[in-house]
Design a protein around this motif. Structure first.
Motif: not given
Length: 228
Positions: A104-111
Motif C-alpha cells: 500500500k505504501k508503494v502505491k501511495i508513493w507512486m501516486k
C-alpha cells in the motif's frame, strides 16, 4: 591438495554468463534511457530504467571479479565475490518482503510522485504529449483523480460508448495511476519468477565460489606445510 578443475571452470562459465547478462541488461537499459520513445510520466512513476542500469553495472563488475578470481585462483577476489553475492541476495530478499508487506505504501508513493504533474494542463508540451499517449494506450484519463486532473479534458480522454472502459459522458473515468498499478499487479508473477531465478543463480554462485575458496585455502595451506 589440487583445486577441483570442474568447480573452477563451472564458476568461470557461471560468471561469464553472469557478465554477458549484465552487458545485455546494461545495453538495453541505456537504449531505453536515451530512446526518444521514453515516456516522461512512466519514467517518473516507475524509475526502473535507472535501477536496471545500476543492476547491469553491478553484474558486470561481479561477473568480472568472479571470472578473474576463478581463473587466477585468487582467494581475495573469490571472497569479495561471495560477499557481494550474499549482500545482493539479502537485499533481494528484503526487497521482496518489503514489497509484499508495504504494498500500500508503494502505491501511495507512486501516486505522490504523479501528483507533482497536477494540474496537467499547465505542464510543458512534451509532458502533455506523453500523457496523452499513455491515456490512449491504457484507456484512462488523468493521473491521480481522473478527468478532474485536467482543466480542459483532451481528446485522448474521450472514448467510444461501446467500450467497456467508457463509463459516462464518453470519457474514461479511471485514472492512469490506477491502470499502471493494475498493470504492475498483473505482471507481479513474472517479476517474482525473475527474482526467484536470480536468487537461485546467486545461491549457486555463492556455493561454487566458497567451495573453490576453501579448496584454494587447503592447497595453499598444504603448500606452506610442505615448504616448511
Amino acid at each position: 591438495m589440487a583445486v577441483n578443475k570442474c568447480i573452477k571452470y563451472l564458476l568461470f562459465f557461471f560468471n561469464l554468463l553472469f557478465w554477458i547478462s549484465g552487458c545485455i541488461i546494461l545495453g538495453v537499459s541505456i537504449y531505453l534511457k536515451v530512446s526518444k520513445d521514453g515516456n516522461v510520466i512512466t519514467n517518473e512513476s516507475l524509475p526502473g530504467i535507472d535501477l536496471m542500469i545500476a543492476i547491469g553495472v553491478i553484474i558486470l563488475v561481479l561477473g568480472f571479479l568472479g571470472c578473474w578470481g576463478a581463473i587466477r585462483e585468487n582467494r581475495c577476489l573469490l571472497l569479495l565475490f561471495f560477499i557481494s553475492l550474499l549482500v545482493i541476495f539479502v537485499l533481494l530478499l528484503a526487497a521482496g518482503i518489503l514489497g509484499a508487506v508495504e504494498e500500500k505504501k508503494v502505491k501511495i508513493w507512486m501516486k505522490d510522485r504523479l501528483k507533482t504533474f497536477i494540474p496537467l494542463s499547465s505542464q510543458p508540451d512534451n509532458v502533455i504529449e506523453d500523457l496523452e499517449k499513455l491515456q490512449k494506450e491504457l484507456k484512462c484519463c488523468g493521473l491521480v483523480n481522473g478527468p478532474s486532473d485536467w482543466t480542459k479534458i483532451p481528446e485522448s480522454c474521450r472514448c467510444n460508448a461501446t467500450e467497456t472502459d467508457c463509463k459516462s459522458n464518453a470519457i474514461y473515468q479511471e485514472s492512469c495511476s490506477d491502470k499502471i498499478i493494475n498493470l504492475m499487479e498483473q505482471h507481479l508473477e513474472v517479476v517474482l519468477g525473475i527474482a526467484f531465478a536470480i536468487a537461485i543463480l546467486l545461491i549457486f554462485g555463492m556455493v561454487f565460489s566458497m567451495i573453490l575458496y576453501c579448496q584454494i585455502s587447503r592447497k595453499d595451506g598444504a603448500t606452506t606445510t610442505t615448504t616448511a
